[in-house]
Enzyme design. Sequence first.
Site, PDB file in Angstrom:
ATOM      1  N   GLU A 254       8.128   0.840  12.694  1.00  0.00           N
ATOM      2  CA  GLU A 254       6.667   0.668  12.492  1.00  0.00           C
ATOM      3  C   GLU A 254       6.135   1.679  11.472  1.00  0.00           C
ATOM      4  O   GLU A 254       5.006   2.145  11.557  1.00  0.00           O
ATOM      5  CB  GLU A 254       5.950   0.806  13.838  1.00  0.00           C
TER       6      GLU A 254
HETATM    7  C1  FAD Z   1      16.000  -0.089  16.126  1.00  0.00           C
HETATM    8  C2  FAD Z   1      15.104  -0.644  15.086  1.00  0.00           C
HETATM    9  C3  FAD Z   1      14.162  -1.600  15.430  1.00  0.00           C
HETATM   10  C4  FAD Z   1      13.334  -2.159  14.449  1.00  0.00           C
HETATM   11  N1  FAD Z   1      12.498  -3.193  14.790  1.00  0.00           N
HETATM   12  C5  FAD Z   1      11.877  -3.878  13.805  1.00  0.00           C
HETATM   13  C6  FAD Z   1      11.180  -5.103  14.102  1.00  0.00           C
HETATM   14  O1  FAD Z   1      11.119  -5.554  15.257  1.00  0.00           O
HETATM   15  N2  FAD Z   1      10.604  -5.769  13.067  1.00  0.00           N
HETATM   16  C7  FAD Z   1      10.670  -5.326  11.777  1.00  0.00           C
HETATM   17  O2  FAD Z   1      10.121  -5.983  10.910  1.00  0.00           O
HETATM   18  N3  FAD Z   1      11.318  -4.175  11.467  1.00  0.00           N
HETATM   19  C8  FAD Z   1      11.931  -3.456  12.449  1.00  0.00           C
HETATM   20  N4  FAD Z   1      12.625  -2.306  12.142  1.00  0.00           N
HETATM   21  C9  FAD Z   1      12.678  -1.855  10.765  1.00  0.00           C
HETATM   22  C10 FAD Z   1      11.918  -0.552  10.535  1.00  0.00           C
HETATM   23  O3  FAD Z   1      10.544  -0.751  10.616  1.00  0.00           O
HETATM   24  C11 FAD Z   1      12.378  -0.010   9.164  1.00  0.00           C
HETATM   25  O4  FAD Z   1      13.718   0.429   9.325  1.00  0.00           O
HETATM   26  C12 FAD Z   1      11.494   1.110   8.653  1.00  0.00           C
HETATM   27  O5  FAD Z   1      10.203   0.620   8.347  1.00  0.00           O
HETATM   28  C13 FAD Z   1      12.075   1.779   7.398  1.00  0.00           C
HETATM   29  O6  FAD Z   1      12.536   0.857   6.476  1.00  0.00           O
HETATM   30  P1  FAD Z   1      14.024   1.028   5.868  1.00  0.00           P
HETATM   31  O7  FAD Z   1      14.948   1.176   7.020  1.00  0.00           O
HETATM   32  O8  FAD Z   1      14.292  -0.066   4.921  1.00  0.00           O
HETATM   33  O9  FAD Z   1      14.000   2.415   5.105  1.00  0.00           O
HETATM   34  P2  FAD Z   1      13.522   2.670   3.582  1.00  0.00           P
HETATM   35  O10 FAD Z   1      12.197   2.036   3.370  1.00  0.00           O
HETATM   36  O11 FAD Z   1      14.621   2.320   2.675  1.00  0.00           O
HETATM   37  O12 FAD Z   1      13.319   4.250   3.606  1.00  0.00           O
HETATM   38  C14 FAD Z   1      14.392   5.169   3.444  1.00  0.00           C
HETATM   39  C15 FAD Z   1      13.789   6.573   3.354  1.00  0.00           C
HETATM   40  O13 FAD Z   1      12.922   6.656   2.227  1.00  0.00           O
HETATM   41  C16 FAD Z   1      11.623   7.080   2.655  1.00  0.00           C
HETATM   42  N5  FAD Z   1      10.597   6.428   1.845  1.00  0.00           N
HETATM   43  C17 FAD Z   1      10.495   5.109   1.527  1.00  0.00           C
HETATM   44  N6  FAD Z   1       9.395   4.887   0.809  1.00  0.00           N
HETATM   45  C18 FAD Z   1       8.765   6.076   0.667  1.00  0.00           C
HETATM   46  C19 FAD Z   1       7.568   6.522   0.032  1.00  0.00           C
HETATM   47  N7  FAD Z   1       6.740   5.661  -0.607  1.00  0.00           N
HETATM   48  N8  FAD Z   1       7.225   7.838   0.092  1.00  0.00           N
HETATM   49  C20 FAD Z   1       8.034   8.714   0.747  1.00  0.00           C
HETATM   50  N9  FAD Z   1       9.177   8.363   1.370  1.00  0.00           N
HETATM   51  C21 FAD Z   1       9.536   7.072   1.328  1.00  0.00           C
HETATM   52  C22 FAD Z   1      11.534   6.666   4.123  1.00  0.00           C
HETATM   53  O14 FAD Z   1      10.581   7.468   4.818  1.00  0.00           O
HETATM   54  C23 FAD Z   1      12.955   6.928   4.591  1.00  0.00           C
HETATM   55  O15 FAD Z   1      13.093   8.295   4.877  1.00  0.00           O
HETATM   56  C24 FAD Z   1      13.426  -1.711  13.121  1.00  0.00           C
HETATM   57  C25 FAD Z   1      14.344  -0.717  12.775  1.00  0.00           C
HETATM   58  C26 FAD Z   1      15.184  -0.206  13.729  1.00  0.00           C
HETATM   59  C27 FAD Z   1      16.228   0.806  13.335  1.00  0.00           C
END
Ligand code: FAD
Length: 380
Positions: free
Chosen positions: A365
Amino acid sequence: MDLYISSDLTDIQKAVSEFCEKEFSQEYLQRYEDEHNYPRELYEKIGTLGFIGVGFSEDIGGAGYGALGHVVAVTEMCRKLPGMGMAMSLGYIPSFVVDISGTKEQREKYIRPLIEGKYVAAFSVTEPDAGSDISVLKTRMEEKNDCFVVNGSKIFTTNAGYADFYTLLAMDGNSFTALLFDKTVIDDNGPRRFEINDLGRKMGINTTMSGELVLSDFHVPKECVLGERGKGKKTALAAFELSRVVIAGQAFGGMLYGYERAVDYAKKRKQFGNSIIKFQSIEHDLVDMYVEIEKCRNLLYRTAWLYDRKDPESNKYASMVKLTIPENAISVLNRCIDVFGGYGYMRDQGLEGALRDIRITSIYEGTNKIQKNVIARMLY
Ligand SMILES: Cc1cc2nc3c(=O)[nH]c(=O)nc-3n(C[C@H](O)[C@H](O)[C@H](O)COP(=O)(O)OP(=O)(O)OC[C@H]3O[C@@H](n4cnc5c(N)ncnc54)[C@H](O)[C@@H]3O)c2cc1C
Protein backbone atom coordinates in the site's frame (compact mmCIF):
# COMPACT_ATOMS: atom_id res chain seq x y z
CA MET A 1 -11.68 7.69 29.31
CA ASP A 2 -10.20 7.86 25.82
CA LEU A 3 -10.59 11.03 23.78
CA TYR A 4 -11.43 9.17 20.57
CA ILE A 5 -12.89 5.79 21.57
CA SER A 6 -16.50 5.87 22.79
CA SER A 7 -17.70 3.46 25.47
CA ASP A 8 -19.65 1.46 22.81
CA LEU A 9 -16.49 1.05 20.78
CA THR A 10 -14.63 0.06 23.95
CA ASP A 11 -17.18 -2.74 24.43
CA ILE A 12 -16.55 -3.94 20.87
CA GLN A 13 -12.82 -3.74 21.50
CA LYS A 14 -13.25 -6.00 24.55
CA ALA A 15 -15.40 -8.47 22.62
CA VAL A 16 -12.79 -8.73 19.83
CA SER A 17 -10.05 -9.12 22.42
CA GLU A 18 -11.88 -11.91 24.28
CA PHE A 19 -12.62 -13.75 21.07
CA CYS A 20 -9.00 -13.57 19.90
CA GLU A 21 -7.76 -14.70 23.31
CA LYS A 22 -9.87 -17.83 22.93
CA GLU A 23 -9.51 -18.56 19.23
CA PHE A 24 -6.10 -17.31 18.05
CA SER A 25 -3.22 -19.57 18.96
CA GLN A 26 0.38 -19.84 17.87
CA GLU A 27 -0.08 -23.57 17.07
CA TYR A 28 -3.12 -22.89 14.89
CA LEU A 29 -1.26 -20.10 13.04
CA GLN A 30 1.80 -22.26 12.48
CA ARG A 31 -0.31 -25.09 11.10
CA TYR A 32 -1.93 -22.78 8.52
CA GLU A 33 1.40 -21.16 7.70
CA ASP A 34 3.02 -24.55 7.13
CA GLU A 35 0.12 -25.58 4.90
CA HIS A 36 0.20 -22.13 3.20
CA ASN A 37 -3.54 -22.15 3.70
CA TYR A 38 -5.93 -19.27 4.42
CA PRO A 39 -7.82 -19.74 7.74
CA ARG A 40 -11.23 -19.31 6.17
CA GLU A 41 -13.29 -20.82 9.04
CA LEU A 42 -11.89 -18.26 11.46
CA TYR A 43 -12.58 -15.49 8.94
CA GLU A 44 -16.19 -16.68 8.70
CA LYS A 45 -16.45 -16.65 12.50
CA ILE A 46 -15.21 -13.07 12.86
CA GLY A 47 -17.73 -12.11 10.18
CA THR A 48 -20.60 -13.82 11.98
CA LEU A 49 -19.65 -12.07 15.21
CA GLY A 50 -19.68 -8.67 13.49
CA PHE A 51 -15.95 -7.97 13.83
CA ILE A 52 -15.36 -7.45 10.09
CA GLY A 53 -18.22 -4.97 10.04
CA VAL A 54 -17.12 -2.68 12.89
CA GLY A 55 -15.93 0.06 10.52
CA PHE A 56 -18.41 -0.45 7.65
CA SER A 57 -21.58 1.64 7.48
CA GLU A 58 -24.90 0.46 8.88
CA ASP A 59 -26.79 0.63 5.55
CA ILE A 60 -24.76 -2.36 4.39
CA GLY A 61 -24.76 -4.40 7.62
CA GLY A 62 -21.81 -2.81 9.43
CA ALA A 63 -21.68 -1.21 12.87
CA GLY A 64 -20.93 2.26 11.48
CA TYR A 65 -17.78 3.14 13.46
CA GLY A 66 -15.81 4.15 10.35
CA ALA A 67 -12.04 4.20 10.17
CA LEU A 68 -11.80 4.33 13.98
CA GLY A 69 -13.87 1.14 14.16
CA HIS A 70 -11.66 -0.59 11.57
CA VAL A 71 -8.55 0.49 13.46
CA VAL A 72 -9.85 -0.73 16.81
CA ALA A 73 -10.81 -4.17 15.40
CA VAL A 74 -7.58 -4.71 13.48
CA THR A 75 -5.42 -3.52 16.37
CA GLU A 76 -7.06 -5.96 18.80
CA MET A 77 -6.66 -8.88 16.37
CA CYS A 78 -2.99 -8.11 15.70
CA ARG A 79 -2.39 -7.44 19.39
CA LYS A 80 -3.28 -11.05 20.14
CA LEU A 81 -1.38 -12.63 17.23
CA PRO A 82 -0.09 -10.42 14.39
CA GLY A 83 0.06 -13.17 11.74
CA MET A 84 -3.54 -14.17 12.39
CA GLY A 85 -4.85 -10.63 12.80
CA MET A 86 -3.20 -9.63 9.54
CA ALA A 87 -4.63 -12.64 7.71
CA MET A 88 -8.13 -11.82 9.00
CA SER A 89 -7.97 -8.13 8.09
CA LEU A 90 -6.37 -8.83 4.71
CA GLY A 91 -9.53 -10.73 3.84
CA TYR A 92 -11.54 -7.49 3.84
CA ILE A 93 -9.10 -4.54 3.48
CA PRO A 94 -9.02 -5.01 -0.35
CA SER A 95 -12.79 -4.42 -0.37
CA PHE A 96 -12.51 -0.78 0.76
CA VAL A 97 -12.27 0.30 -2.87
CA VAL A 98 -15.72 -1.23 -3.53
CA ASP A 99 -17.22 0.14 -0.33
CA ILE A 100 -15.97 3.66 -1.10
CA SER A 101 -16.61 3.82 -4.86
CA GLY A 102 -19.23 1.14 -5.53
CA THR A 103 -22.85 1.76 -6.46
CA LYS A 104 -25.60 0.76 -4.01
CA GLU A 105 -26.06 -2.48 -5.98
CA GLN A 106 -22.33 -3.29 -6.05
CA ARG A 107 -22.00 -2.68 -2.32
CA GLU A 108 -25.09 -4.78 -1.61
CA LYS A 109 -23.79 -7.60 -3.81
CA TYR A 110 -20.22 -7.67 -2.49
CA ILE A 111 -19.81 -5.77 0.78
CA ARG A 112 -22.78 -7.19 2.67
CA PRO A 113 -21.66 -10.84 2.30
CA LEU A 114 -18.07 -9.78 2.97
CA ILE A 115 -19.09 -8.24 6.28
CA GLU A 116 -20.84 -11.51 7.12
CA GLY A 117 -17.56 -13.36 6.56
CA LYS A 118 -18.79 -15.10 3.40
CA TYR A 119 -16.58 -13.21 0.94
CA VAL A 120 -12.86 -12.46 0.73
CA ALA A 121 -11.73 -9.58 -1.53
CA ALA A 122 -8.72 -8.88 -3.76
CA PHE A 123 -7.54 -5.54 -5.15
CA SER A 124 -5.06 -5.84 -7.97
CA VAL A 125 -3.05 -2.79 -8.99
CA THR A 126 0.67 -3.71 -8.97
CA GLU A 127 2.29 -5.08 -12.13
CA PRO A 128 5.79 -6.41 -12.79
CA ASP A 129 6.90 -3.01 -14.19
CA ALA A 130 4.49 -0.82 -12.25
CA GLY A 131 4.96 -0.96 -8.48
CA SER A 132 5.29 2.39 -6.73
CA ASP A 133 4.61 4.09 -10.07
CA ILE A 134 1.09 3.03 -10.96
CA SER A 135 0.90 5.54 -13.81
CA VAL A 136 2.77 3.11 -16.10
CA LEU A 137 0.34 0.18 -15.93
CA LYS A 138 0.40 -2.04 -19.00
CA THR A 139 -2.78 -4.01 -18.41
CA ARG A 140 -5.21 -2.67 -21.00
CA MET A 141 -8.96 -2.90 -21.47
CA GLU A 142 -10.67 -2.41 -24.80
CA GLU A 143 -14.36 -1.95 -25.45
CA LYS A 144 -15.80 -4.64 -27.70
CA ASN A 145 -19.54 -4.96 -28.29
CA ASP A 146 -21.15 -5.59 -24.88
CA CYS A 147 -17.97 -6.06 -22.85
CA PHE A 148 -14.36 -5.04 -22.19
CA VAL A 149 -11.51 -7.28 -23.27
CA VAL A 150 -8.61 -7.13 -20.82
CA ASN A 151 -5.00 -8.15 -21.47
CA GLY A 152 -2.02 -7.91 -19.15
CA SER A 153 -0.60 -9.23 -15.94
CA LYS A 154 -0.72 -8.27 -12.29
CA ILE A 155 1.61 -9.26 -9.50
CA PHE A 156 1.48 -9.56 -5.70
CA THR A 157 -2.33 -9.74 -5.54
CA THR A 158 -3.22 -10.68 -1.96
CA ASN A 159 -5.86 -13.45 -1.74
CA ALA A 160 -5.47 -14.36 -5.42
CA GLY A 161 -6.86 -17.84 -5.84
CA TYR A 162 -9.45 -17.80 -3.05
CA ALA A 163 -10.88 -14.26 -3.35
CA ASP A 164 -14.60 -14.16 -4.12
CA PHE A 165 -14.33 -10.89 -6.02
CA TYR A 166 -11.55 -8.87 -7.62
CA THR A 167 -11.01 -5.21 -8.34
CA LEU A 168 -8.47 -4.51 -11.00
CA LEU A 169 -6.99 -1.28 -12.34
CA ALA A 170 -6.46 -1.17 -16.12
CA MET A 171 -5.45 1.32 -18.80
CA ASP A 172 -8.53 2.45 -20.69
CA GLY A 173 -7.30 4.52 -23.62
CA ASN A 174 -5.13 7.18 -22.01
CA SER A 175 -6.73 6.99 -18.58
CA PHE A 176 -7.45 4.32 -15.98
CA THR A 177 -10.59 2.45 -15.12
CA ALA A 178 -11.28 0.11 -12.19
CA LEU A 179 -13.12 -3.12 -12.94
CA LEU A 180 -14.98 -5.21 -10.37
CA PHE A 181 -15.88 -8.82 -11.11
CA ASP A 182 -16.44 -12.10 -9.33
CA LYS A 183 -15.99 -15.82 -9.85
CA THR A 184 -18.89 -16.11 -12.27
CA VAL A 185 -17.09 -13.79 -14.72
CA ILE A 186 -13.88 -15.82 -14.25
CA ASP A 187 -15.74 -19.11 -14.76
CA ASP A 188 -17.53 -17.77 -17.87
CA ASN A 189 -14.12 -16.95 -19.39
CA GLY A 190 -12.59 -20.34 -18.65
CA PRO A 191 -9.18 -20.97 -16.98
CA ARG A 192 -6.91 -19.92 -19.87
CA ARG A 193 -8.14 -16.33 -19.92
CA PHE A 194 -7.62 -15.72 -16.20
CA GLU A 195 -4.59 -17.57 -14.90
CA ILE A 196 -3.59 -17.37 -11.24
CA ASN A 197 -0.07 -18.33 -10.20
CA ASP A 198 0.87 -18.56 -6.54
CA LEU A 199 4.10 -16.62 -5.94
CA GLY A 200 4.93 -19.05 -3.15
CA ARG A 201 6.30 -18.53 0.31
CA LYS A 202 7.18 -15.10 1.62
CA MET A 203 9.06 -13.62 4.56
CA GLY A 204 5.77 -13.46 6.51
CA ILE A 205 1.94 -13.60 6.32
CA ASN A 206 2.29 -17.08 4.88
CA THR A 207 -1.31 -18.10 5.48
CA THR A 208 -2.21 -15.66 2.69
CA MET A 209 -1.46 -16.20 -0.97
CA SER A 210 0.19 -13.53 -3.10
CA GLY A 211 -0.53 -14.24 -6.71
CA GLU A 212 0.28 -13.32 -10.25
CA LEU A 213 -2.77 -12.82 -12.48
CA VAL A 214 -2.39 -13.29 -16.21
CA LEU A 215 -5.28 -11.99 -18.28
CA SER A 216 -5.49 -13.04 -21.92
CA ASP A 217 -8.47 -11.70 -23.83
CA PHE A 218 -10.38 -11.75 -20.54
CA HIS A 219 -13.98 -10.63 -21.13
CA VAL A 220 -15.58 -8.41 -18.49
CA PRO A 221 -19.22 -7.26 -18.81
CA LYS A 222 -19.69 -3.49 -19.09
CA GLU A 223 -21.60 -3.22 -15.81
CA CYS A 224 -18.39 -4.26 -14.00
CA VAL A 225 -16.91 -0.75 -14.07
CA LEU A 226 -16.23 0.43 -10.52
CA GLY A 227 -16.45 4.17 -9.91
CA GLU A 228 -16.30 6.57 -12.80
CA ARG A 229 -14.90 5.26 -16.08
CA GLY A 230 -11.56 6.97 -16.81
CA LYS A 231 -11.14 7.93 -13.14
CA GLY A 232 -9.66 4.65 -11.92
CA LYS A 233 -6.62 6.29 -10.35
CA LYS A 234 -8.84 8.49 -8.22
CA THR A 235 -10.88 5.40 -7.25
CA ALA A 236 -7.70 3.54 -6.20
CA LEU A 237 -6.20 6.48 -4.30
CA ALA A 238 -9.42 7.02 -2.33
CA ALA A 239 -9.22 3.41 -1.14
CA PHE A 240 -5.49 3.66 -0.35
CA GLU A 241 -6.19 6.50 2.04
CA LEU A 242 -8.33 4.28 4.27
CA SER A 243 -6.28 1.12 3.85
CA ARG A 244 -3.10 2.98 4.84
CA VAL A 245 -4.72 3.89 8.16
CA VAL A 246 -5.92 0.33 8.76
CA ILE A 247 -2.53 -1.15 7.83
CA ALA A 248 -0.98 1.21 10.37
CA GLY A 249 -3.48 -0.41 12.77
CA GLN A 250 -2.02 -3.84 11.89
CA ALA A 251 1.45 -2.54 12.76
CA PHE A 252 0.19 -0.89 15.95
CA GLY A 253 -1.35 -4.18 17.09
CA GLY A 254 2.00 -5.85 16.38
CA MET A 255 3.76 -3.32 18.63
CA LEU A 256 1.36 -4.06 21.48
CA TYR A 257 1.80 -7.80 21.01
CA GLY A 258 5.58 -7.55 21.34
CA TYR A 259 5.63 -5.01 24.16
CA GLU A 260 3.08 -6.77 26.37
CA ARG A 261 4.84 -10.11 25.98
CA ALA A 262 8.24 -8.55 26.64
CA VAL A 263 7.06 -6.88 29.88
CA ASP A 264 5.56 -10.15 31.08
CA TYR A 265 8.70 -12.10 30.20
CA ALA A 266 11.05 -9.54 31.76
CA LYS A 267 9.16 -9.79 35.06
CA LYS A 268 9.37 -13.60 35.11
CA ARG A 269 12.84 -14.26 33.69
CA LYS A 270 15.56 -14.32 36.35
CA GLN A 271 19.31 -13.92 35.78
CA PHE A 272 22.02 -12.97 38.27
CA GLY A 273 19.43 -13.58 41.00
CA ASN A 274 17.04 -10.88 39.76
CA SER A 275 14.11 -10.50 37.39
CA ILE A 276 15.67 -9.03 34.26
CA ILE A 277 13.20 -6.10 34.41
CA LYS A 278 15.22 -4.93 37.44
CA PHE A 279 18.20 -4.28 35.15
CA GLN A 280 17.90 -0.65 34.23
CA SER A 281 18.91 -1.20 30.62
CA ILE A 282 15.97 -3.59 30.13
CA GLU A 283 13.57 -1.39 32.08
CA HIS A 284 14.57 1.71 30.11
CA ASP A 285 14.23 -0.13 26.84
CA LEU A 286 10.67 -1.09 27.82
CA VAL A 287 9.94 2.51 28.82
CA ASP A 288 11.19 3.72 25.43
CA MET A 289 8.86 1.23 23.75
CA TYR A 290 5.93 2.35 25.91
CA VAL A 291 6.50 5.99 24.95
CA GLU A 292 6.66 5.07 21.24
CA ILE A 293 3.44 3.09 21.62
CA GLU A 294 1.59 6.00 23.20
CA LYS A 295 2.84 8.39 20.50
CA CYS A 296 1.68 5.97 17.80
CA ARG A 297 -1.68 5.39 19.52
CA ASN A 298 -2.44 9.10 19.58
CA LEU A 299 -1.38 9.67 16.00
CA LEU A 300 -3.32 6.65 14.78
CA TYR A 301 -6.57 7.49 16.56
CA ARG A 302 -6.32 11.13 15.51
CA THR A 303 -5.78 10.08 11.88
CA ALA A 304 -8.81 7.78 11.90
CA TRP A 305 -10.86 10.54 13.55
CA LEU A 306 -9.79 13.03 10.85
CA TYR A 307 -10.61 10.48 8.13
CA ASP A 308 -14.09 9.93 9.54
CA ARG A 309 -14.67 13.69 9.53
CA LYS A 310 -13.46 13.96 5.91
CA ASP A 311 -10.90 16.47 7.10
CA PRO A 312 -8.65 17.78 4.28
CA GLU A 313 -5.61 16.90 6.44
CA SER A 314 -6.53 13.23 6.64
CA ASN A 315 -4.68 12.11 3.48
CA LYS A 316 -1.43 13.55 4.83
CA TYR A 317 -2.06 11.92 8.20
CA ALA A 318 -2.83 8.57 6.54
CA SER A 319 0.63 8.65 4.96
CA MET A 320 2.15 9.79 8.26
CA VAL A 321 0.80 6.80 10.21
CA LYS A 322 1.60 4.43 7.36
CA LEU A 323 5.17 5.74 7.47
CA THR A 324 5.83 5.93 11.16
CA ILE A 325 3.86 3.12 12.82
CA PRO A 326 5.31 0.26 10.73
CA GLU A 327 8.83 1.64 11.31
CA ASN A 328 8.20 1.79 15.06
CA ALA A 329 6.56 -1.63 15.11
CA ILE A 330 9.55 -3.22 13.38
CA SER A 331 11.91 -1.55 15.83
CA VAL A 332 9.82 -2.50 18.90
CA LEU A 333 9.45 -6.14 17.84
CA ASN A 334 13.18 -6.37 17.14
CA ARG A 335 13.96 -5.01 20.61
CA CYS A 336 11.40 -7.37 22.19
CA ILE A 337 13.35 -10.29 20.70
CA ASP A 338 16.40 -8.97 22.57
CA VAL A 339 14.43 -8.91 25.83
CA PHE A 340 13.66 -12.60 25.30
CA GLY A 341 17.33 -13.39 24.59
CA GLY A 342 17.78 -16.71 22.76
CA TYR A 343 14.15 -17.66 23.36
CA GLY A 344 13.06 -14.69 21.25
CA TYR A 345 14.74 -16.29 18.26
CA MET A 346 12.67 -19.48 18.53
CA ARG A 347 9.59 -19.92 16.35
CA ASP A 348 7.30 -21.19 19.11
CA GLN A 349 7.64 -17.93 21.06
CA GLY A 350 5.95 -16.12 18.18
CA LEU A 351 8.09 -12.97 18.25
CA GLU A 352 10.33 -13.73 15.29
CA GLY A 353 7.22 -14.62 13.29
CA ALA A 354 5.51 -11.40 14.36
CA LEU A 355 8.51 -9.38 13.17
CA ARG A 356 8.48 -11.17 9.81
CA ASP A 357 4.71 -10.69 9.46
CA ILE A 358 4.72 -7.01 10.42
CA ARG A 359 7.68 -6.24 8.11
CA ILE A 360 5.36 -6.00 5.09
CA THR A 361 3.38 -3.12 6.61
CA SER A 362 6.15 -0.72 5.59
CA ILE A 363 6.05 -1.98 1.99
CA TYR A 364 2.53 -2.74 0.77
CA GLU A 365 0.00 0.00 0.00
CA GLY A 366 2.95 2.30 -0.76
CA THR A 367 6.47 1.99 0.63
CA ASN A 368 7.84 4.34 3.29
CA LYS A 369 9.57 6.43 0.65
CA ILE A 370 6.32 6.82 -1.27
CA GLN A 371 4.56 7.96 1.94
CA LYS A 372 7.30 10.58 2.38
CA ASN A 373 6.73 11.75 -1.20
CA VAL A 374 2.99 12.12 -0.49
CA ILE A 375 3.62 14.03 2.75
CA ALA A 376 6.22 16.27 1.08
CA ARG A 377 3.81 17.09 -1.77
CA MET A 378 1.20 18.17 0.74
CA LEU A 379 3.61 20.16 2.88
CA TYR A 380 5.78 22.07 0.41
C1 FAD B 1 3.02 -9.57 0.52
C2 FAD B 1 2.63 -8.52 -0.45
C3 FAD B 1 1.28 -8.24 -0.65
C4 FAD B 1 0.89 -7.28 -1.59
N1 FAD B 1 -0.44 -7.11 -1.86
C5 FAD B 1 -0.80 -6.35 -2.92
C6 FAD B 1 -2.16 -6.34 -3.37
O1 FAD B 1 -3.04 -7.00 -2.81
N2 FAD B 1 -2.46 -5.59 -4.47
C7 FAD B 1 -1.51 -4.87 -5.14
O2 FAD B 1 -1.87 -4.22 -6.11
N3 FAD B 1 -0.22 -4.86 -4.74
C8 FAD B 1 0.16 -5.60 -3.66
N4 FAD B 1 1.47 -5.63 -3.26
C9 FAD B 1 2.46 -4.85 -3.99
C10 FAD B 1 3.03 -3.69 -3.17
O3 FAD B 1 2.08 -2.69 -3.00
C11 FAD B 1 4.30 -3.22 -3.92
O4 FAD B 1 5.27 -4.24 -3.75
C12 FAD B 1 4.80 -1.89 -3.41
O5 FAD B 1 3.89 -0.86 -3.72
C13 FAD B 1 6.17 -1.52 -4.00
O6 FAD B 1 6.23 -1.75 -5.36
P1 FAD B 1 7.47 -2.60 -5.97
O7 FAD B 1 7.55 -3.86 -5.18
O8 FAD B 1 7.31 -2.72 -7.42
O9 FAD B 1 8.76 -1.75 -5.62
P2 FAD B 1 9.38 -0.54 -6.49
O10 FAD B 1 8.30 0.43 -6.83
O11 FAD B 1 10.18 -1.10 -7.59
O12 FAD B 1 10.33 0.14 -5.41
C14 FAD B 1 11.64 -0.35 -5.12
C15 FAD B 1 12.30 0.65 -4.17
O13 FAD B 1 12.40 1.92 -4.79
C16 FAD B 1 11.76 2.91 -3.97
N5 FAD B 1 11.12 3.91 -4.81
C17 FAD B 1 10.31 3.71 -5.88
N6 FAD B 1 9.87 4.88 -6.36
C18 FAD B 1 10.40 5.85 -5.58
C19 FAD B 1 10.33 7.28 -5.54
N7 FAD B 1 9.57 7.97 -6.43
N8 FAD B 1 11.01 7.96 -4.58
C20 FAD B 1 11.75 7.28 -3.67
N9 FAD B 1 11.86 5.93 -3.64
C21 FAD B 1 11.20 5.24 -4.58
C22 FAD B 1 10.74 2.13 -3.14
O14 FAD B 1 10.43 2.82 -1.93
C23 FAD B 1 11.50 0.84 -2.88
O15 FAD B 1 12.38 1.04 -1.80
C24 FAD B 1 1.87 -6.56 -2.29
C25 FAD B 1 3.23 -6.80 -2.06
C26 FAD B 1 3.60 -7.78 -1.18
C27 FAD B 1 5.06 -8.09 -0.99
